[in-house]
Design an enzyme around this catalytic site. Structure first.
Site, PDB file in Angstrom:
ATOM      1  N   ARG A 348       0.654  -1.260   0.164  1.00  0.00           N
ATOM      2  CA  ARG A 348      -0.130  -0.026  -0.088  1.00  0.00           C
ATOM      3  C   ARG A 348       0.843   1.349  -0.059  1.00  0.00           C
ATOM      4  O   ARG A 348       0.678   2.286   0.685  1.00  0.00           O
ATOM      5  CB  ARG A 348      -0.912   0.132   1.324  1.00  0.00           C
ATOM      6  CG  ARG A 348      -1.768  -1.358   1.494  1.00  0.00           C
ATOM      7  CD  ARG A 348      -2.686  -1.682   0.250  1.00  0.00           C
ATOM      8  NE  ARG A 348      -3.240  -2.732   0.205  1.00  0.00           N
ATOM      9  CZ  ARG A 348      -2.902  -4.096  -0.184  1.00  0.00           C
ATOM     10  NH1 ARG A 348      -1.668  -4.181  -0.580  1.00  0.00           N
ATOM     11  NH2 ARG A 348      -3.755  -4.976  -0.015  1.00  0.00           N
ATOM     12  N   ARG A 364      -2.429  -7.839   7.490  1.00  0.00           N
ATOM     13  CA  ARG A 364      -3.508  -8.367   7.011  1.00  0.00           C
ATOM     14  C   ARG A 364      -3.700  -8.132   5.352  1.00  0.00           C
ATOM     15  O   ARG A 364      -3.922  -9.286   4.881  1.00  0.00           O
ATOM     16  CB  ARG A 364      -4.653  -7.940   7.805  1.00  0.00           C
ATOM     17  CG  ARG A 364      -5.394  -6.653   7.309  1.00  0.00           C
ATOM     18  CD  ARG A 364      -6.705  -6.324   7.555  1.00  0.00           C
ATOM     19  NE  ARG A 364      -6.779  -6.265   9.226  1.00  0.00           N
ATOM     20  CZ  ARG A 364      -6.811  -4.898   9.533  1.00  0.00           C
ATOM     21  NH1 ARG A 364      -6.671  -3.951   8.891  1.00  0.00           N
ATOM     22  NH2 ARG A 364      -6.973  -4.928  11.087  1.00  0.00           N
ATOM     23  N   ASP A 488     -10.536  -1.164  10.564  1.00  0.00           N
ATOM     24  CA  ASP A 488      -9.726  -0.169  11.039  1.00  0.00           C
ATOM     25  C   ASP A 488     -10.380   0.737  12.064  1.00  0.00           C
ATOM     26  O   ASP A 488      -9.760   1.286  13.116  1.00  0.00           O
ATOM     27  CB  ASP A 488      -8.902   0.549  10.133  1.00  0.00           C
ATOM     28  CG  ASP A 488      -7.751  -0.329   9.282  1.00  0.00           C
ATOM     29  OD1 ASP A 488      -7.289  -1.223   9.758  1.00  0.00           O
ATOM     30  OD2 ASP A 488      -7.652  -0.093   8.366  1.00  0.00           O
TER      31      ASP A 488
END
Ligand code: NOJ
Length: 808
Positions: A348, A364, A488
């Site tokens: 990311r 994850r 999150d």
């Protein structure tokens, strides 16, 4: 509105209108030397790290969002008119300036036509190299001779650190130097004294220097000082040197540098000439010189381009399909997998949204990324999986991020409250997927170290993952929410309980029991199934709300996601995961999926929850900070869309799975790009939902768990070609009116030709399969019946064979 089209044959997306609603980008290079480039040649470059190794500057979140970049300016030396080879930055009127951008596999090609001059620029990084080519081909399509001058342009970061470069100017503008170092070469370096003091860029352990060279024509001028080229009050649209018609041969000494080489091109009518810029990192006098000697001819550049294409196309050819739906074909044949591979590579970290600061592997998401790439790059998938497994602590929890300098066995245990509750549960999706893909069942016996101390087999790591959650159960017998689960924004409190993780854990226990039996460890299988039984009882006792499953239980006992609560009444993840995990009874499955349809489905995809939070406590539902209908606050979170598709497939509802798939599929929006705004060829993390004022707008392109689940749900569930440990399952679930589809699939080094026929127009159910003319009455083809080049014909119908599904 349509801005381009898919060219599946060439594996390219072709942008025919350059004024796209947002900048539509692509990636070049590798994790060693990477680059982002847009349809208007905007973007940046980086070495090893998007933030710490950023050598080429981009001004983030600006208008437009992609400047500066890798430009060629062209000037007619007789008329004084000038333009850029990409529409921007000069931006000539579009009735006079025609432009086409082809984003392909790690290259981008932009052709333009303006006032009798056709230009083609092609950008790519050769395989395994730390430099890039910018090739410029110019053709005189008119009837008179033309005298042109070309100027390249990019901006280098002063310090290879994106934040420091842009904010710590009291330091960073005093260290940069640019000079001509050879007739066709410019050299950029940081003041030598910095090396004496700091030696190397500590983050990437390397020196910070770049070079830029011109090939194909003599360098008739140059600028290495940004101010000299652009002018103090100039801009990218009207750079001073282009306006004037010549560079000033400036040598940057402090302030800011730029990469401008100047070349003169004279063209008779119909004539084409080519020049190219090579731009790389390292010392111009060493790496630059060596690179130009080896790679500085057009012939070599062509060979490198061929090699690059071959390499990428071979990965993409691991799965291709012809279905009745063109949008699905575009996704499966190129962009879905390409998106997964780019996400796998860059995690990311680097895009037009992520500026590179998110270095390392977010745990994850990285585990889930394995699902999308195992077929295309099994070896890299294995290496990554092992690295991720070694990021697991001996207590079964995971490091939230695996940094670049991570070393297994040497990590300090993180505080208890920093653990996420879901991280290692993703192993139960990724590991079986990888093993079934490769057939390497012995992978379960491979010994892998833990992050802090000790080691265990992969099978042992799986057990620890289960124990981690089983040892952290709340008072209702569901796994504790810890810092967060997949969501999150969910802050249940350490002892609050996550039903989502309960479903993950259930799937984990089922999977572990299955693997245990195969390894002959029946006691372990019994243990897992008895734990599952207890968990099932707790789930049924507390979590069914009549029409759907609840969301979660906070530490103070408040139950979220119920009919009696106004905000966040229904939560998507727990409905679909009740199905994916097998926890829902058949009746609950039907009922909760109907609730999803009724309450969460929009024309643009499935919302994460509804209605949005307005008043909820930020301490628990921190998604309340987002505007209603965006991101985790009742937005369409694209990461989850694949779960919705798979759940409906498990429910046998191929029509609805198709409907959900199409609603969120980027390619669906190719003819109505103004709705989605982002690239119609890649996923985005989030889409504004109907609770927002801008339904359909999609943001955060490219890097998201959405890539994996989008591709995986289509290829392995909708088209239903799902490797198992001992064979290949063919279990499609399609729109009932499809006549069938064809797939070319690489599996365990065999190329298989698969045809699925659907004469009775059912959504699901295989009646029989023929392998090279031999009929079998099983929907899983035993691996030993297959060979390279095998032809498989699977016939769907009402008298369906039972499906022995060994893994999710
Ligand atoms: C984005 C994160 O990358 C991902 O890990 C997380 O699951 C989602 N946000 C949902 O909150």
């Amino acid at each position: 509105m349509q801005y381009g089209y898919f060219d599946d044959e060439a594996k390219e997306y072709v942008i025919t209108r350059p004024d796209t609603p947002t900048s539509w980008s692509n990636y070049l290079g590798s994790t060693e030397y990477g680059a982002v480039i847009t349809n208007n040649a905007g973007g940046y470059g980086f070495y090893k790290s998007g933030a710490q190794g950023r050598f080429m500057r981009l001004r983030f979140n600006s208008i437009p969002m992609d400047q500066p970049g890798r430009y060629f300016y062209l000037r007619d030396m007789e008329s004084g008119d000038y333009w850029s080879a990409s529409w921007q930055p000069v931006g000539k009127p579009l009735d006079k300036f025609k432009s086409e951008c082809r984003h392909g596999t790690a290259y981008t090609k932009i052709t333009s036509e303006y006032e009798g001059i056709k230009s083609e620029t092609k950008y790519y990084v050769p395989l395994g190299q730390t430099f890039e080519y910018w090739r410029l081909k110019v053709t005189n399509t008119g009837s008179k001779k033309r005298k042109l001058r070309a100027f390249s342009y990019c901006e280098f970061s002063n310090q290879w650190n994106t934040t420091q470069d842009q904010v710590n100017l009291q330091y960073s503008i005093f260290i940069v130097k640019g000079e001509k170092s050879a007739p066709n070469m410019l050299r950029y370096s940081i003041h030598e004294n910095l090396y004496i003091q700091h030696q190397k860029n500590p983050a990437i352990n390397d020196y910070m220097s770049e070079w830029i060279a011109l090939a194909g024509a003599p360098m008739t001028g140059f600028d290495t000082s940004r101010e000299a080229f652009i002018g103090t009050y100039g801009n990218y649209k009207e750079p001073a040197a282009v306006l004037k018609g010549e560079c000033s041969n400036s040598e940057a000494f402090g302030d800011n540098s730029c990469g401008t080489v100047q070349a003169d091109i004279e063209l008779n009518p119909g004539e084409t000439k080519e020049i190219m810029v090579l731009l790389g990192i390292g010392d111009a006098n060493v790496e630059g010189k060596k690179t130009v000697e080896e790679f500085g001819t057009f012939e070599r550049a062509d060979q490198e381009f061929e090699k690059l294409i071959k390499n990428w196309h071979s990965k993409l050819n691991s799965f291709s399909a012809v279905t009745p739906d063109e949008d699905i074909n575009h996704t499966v044949n190129m962009w879905g997998l390409y998106n997964c591979l780019i996400t796998f590579a860059w995690s990311r970290a680097a895009s037009l949204v992520y500026n590179g600061e998110r270095d390392g592997l977010g745990y994850r998401d990285s585990v889930q990324d394995i699902l999308g790439v195992s077929a295309a790059i099994p070896q890299e998938a294995e290496e990554r999986l092992v690295r991720l497994l070694s990021g697991q602590f001996s207590n079964g929890g995971a490091l939230p991020v695996i940094s670049k300098d991570f070393e297994a066995g040497k990590q300090k245990m993180i505080p208890a409250e920093k653990f996420r509750s879901d991280d290692c549960q993703w192993f139960f999706n990724a590991v079986p997927c990888f093993v079934a893909e490769t057939g390497n069942f012995d992978f379960f016996n491979r010994v892998v170290p833990y992050a802090d101390k000790g080691e265990d087999t992969v099978y042992g790591h799986l057990k620890q993952a289960l124990l981690f959650n089983l040892e952290r159960m709340g008072k209702d017998g569901l796994p504790c929410g810890l810092l967060a689960d997949w969501n999150d924004c969910l802050k249940l409190g350490y002892h609050g309980e996550s039903l989502f993780v309960a479903f993950q854990l259930r799937l984990g226990l089922t999977t572990y029991a299955d693997i245990s039996k195969r390894l002959g460890k029946n006691d372990e299988a019994d243990w897992a199934l008895s734990e599952r039984k207890k968990l099932d009882e707790n789930i049924q006792k507390k979590c069914w709300d009549g029409k759907w499953f609840i969301w979660a239980i906070a530490e103070d006992g408040t139950v979220y996601g119920t009919q009696s609560i106004e905000e966040g009444q229904i939560y998507f993840n727990t409905q679909v995961w009740s199905v994916l995990s097998g926890a829902a009874t058949p009746e609950q499955m039907k009922t909760c999926l109907e609730s999803v349809k009724e309450k969460l489905a929009t024309p643009y995809g499935l919302m994460l929850c509804a209605p949005p939070f307005i008043y909820a406590s930020r301490d628990i539902m921190s998604s309340v900070v987002y505007l209603p209908g965006i991101k985790e606050n009742a937005g369409i979170f694209n990461h989850t869309q694949g779960w919705g598709i798979i759940a409906e497939i498990m429910n046998g509802n191929g029509d609805r799975a198709y409907e959900y798939c199409k609603a969120a599929l980027p390619a669906t929006y190719n003819t109505k790009a103004e709705i989605r705004q982002s690239e119609p060829y890649v996923i985005g993390q989030t889409t504004y939902s109907t609770y927002s004022k801008r339904p359909g707008n999609t943001r955060v392109s490219w890097l998201s768990g959405a890539a994996t689940w989008n591709y995986y749900s289509i290829t392995q569930y909708m088209l239903g070609i799902r490797p198992q440990y001992n064979g290949l399952l063919i279990d499609p679930c399609i729109k009932h009116d499809w006549d069938g589809f064809k797939v070319e699939r690489r599996w365990r080094k065999m190329n298989l030709h698969i045809e699925v026929k659907n004469p009775s127009h059912v959504s699901k159910g295989i009646e029989y399969i023929e392998i090279d003319g031999k009929r079998i009455d099983s929907s899983t083809i035993p691996a030993e019946l297959l060979k390279d080049g095998s032809t498989i014909i699977a016939v769907m119908g009402k008298n369906a064979l039972p499906v022995e599904n060994e893994r999710m």
